[in-house]
Scaffold this active site. Structure first.
Site: not given
Ligand SMILES: [Zn+2]
Ligand SMILES: [Zn+2]
Ligand SMILES: [Zn+2]
Length: 351
Positions: A56, A59, A119, A159, A167, A170, A172, A174
């Site tokens: 990943c 990570c 993760h 997303n 994509s 993990h 997260h 944007q």
């Protein structure tokens, strides 16, 4: 007819093109090469259930495709997107061929914010104190990026799930910050400004008061926030997260309100997970006032959840046909969606 051009390379330079039929802009990022895709691993259960995935790129301690090595971070970690849709510099230009081919270069900064070093987590699984660190980071990024002269809007979005095109599983989000104010934010700015001049008050303050009275569309609430399925919801289980107090942006939230927002995000996503007994996919994003230096007294900060699921963990709503060509359509009412979400626990994952 207008014929103006300041040359730029439309094959290389990020730009936005104008759709003269819809009178909306489309962001084009031709410089973006093949970016890594790790969304498929989410279907392999084992991969998204591990605390650490050596493959990943988010990570701790791992090396990204650019060669950068992630620190052994303890809570949140922000870095510039390795495959950004926008670039801060580059050519500046615009074209206008007969008012039909209209485009202008766009600049911006794209960042990735990891919510946790672990993760396998999702917002629904994180502790409220851990989410609070994420909220503080969102506010800090809004201030830092928004204070730049070349940034006039900061769009924070998550997303969640391969179904939404994430994509990587993990946890997260944007942060895409741009020189121009995007379509939706421009429309919401105009709507709130017009409501304010017509009615004297704030559109969303008045809406919070109305939903608080009617109760039927409320999904989750605490002393400072309200999550509702908005009356005008498009997606089956779409929700709107609203502060009760008038705050123009995330940085204006008090310490208590930031804790309250963390609580709302955890409880709202927990209800989502429990609804179809699955890690619920969605796009989550914040809307707030542009950062071009104007005051925007009409702006009321809020979050939108747009989840695609309709009937089960695998049956989704598609926006096709009539929706693409005419207008959105739904069968289940917003009131029924809210009732169904209220019927499942918001305290823990019940599966
Ligand atoms: Zn990871
Ligand atoms: Zn307000
Ligand atoms: Zn909005």
């Amino acid at each position: 007819m207008a014929n103006a051009a300041i040359e730029f390379d439309a094959d290389k330079q990020p730009h936005r093109r104008f759709n003269p039929l819809l009178r909306e802009w489309i962001l084009v990022s031709p410089h973006r090469t093949q970016r890594p895709w790790q969304g498929q691993v989410e279907s392999i259960t084992a991969k998204s259930e591990v605390e650490y995935d050596p493959t990943c790129y988010m990570c701790p301690g791992n090396t990204r495709s650019t060669g950068n090595v992630n620190p052994h971070y303890a809570n949140v970690f922000v870095f510039d997107n390795d495959f950004p849709a926008l670039l801060p510099g580059g050519q500046r230009g615009r074209v206008n061929k007969d008012d039909l081919l209209v485009a202008e270069t766009e600049t911006g900064i794209c960042r990735v914010l990891c919510f946790s070093p672990r993760h396998h987590l999702t917002l629904s699984m994180m502790e409220i104190a851990e989410i609070r660190a994420v909220v503080d980071c969102w506010a800090a990024q809004y201030i830092e990026l928004g204070s730049r002269r070349d940034i006039n809007y900061v769009q924070i979005f998550e997303n969640r799930g391969a179904m939404m095109g994430a994509s990587n599983p993990h946890p997260h989000c944007q942060i895409w910050s741009t020189a121009s104010v995007p379509n939706t934010v421009k429309t919401e700015t105009e709507s709130q400004a017009e409501y304010r001049s017509a009615n004297g008050g704030c559109l969303l303050c008045d809406y919070v008061a109305l939903e608080n009275r009617e109760r039927v569309r409320v999904v989750v609430e605490n002393d400072d926030f309200l999550t509702v399925v908005p009356y005008w919801a498009t997606w089956p289980f779409e929700t709107l997260v609203l502060p009760r107090r008038h705050a123009r942006d995330i940085a204006e939230l008090s310490a208590r309100e930031r804790d309250a927002l963390s609580d709302m995000l955890k409880r709202t996503t927990t209800r989502y997970d429990n609804l179809f007994r699955t890690s619920f996919p969605y796009s989550l994003g914040f809307h707030q006032r542009p950062t071009d230096g104007k005051e925007y007294p009409e702006w009321h900060f809020h979050a939108h959840f747009f989840p695609p699921l309709l009937r089960s963990a695998t049956v989704r709503k598609f926006m096709v046909g009539y929706e693409l060509l005419a207008m959105p359509q739904r069968d289940i009412t917003a009131e029924t969606s809210a009732e169904r979400l209220r019927a499942v626990p918001d305290s823990h994952r019940a599966f």
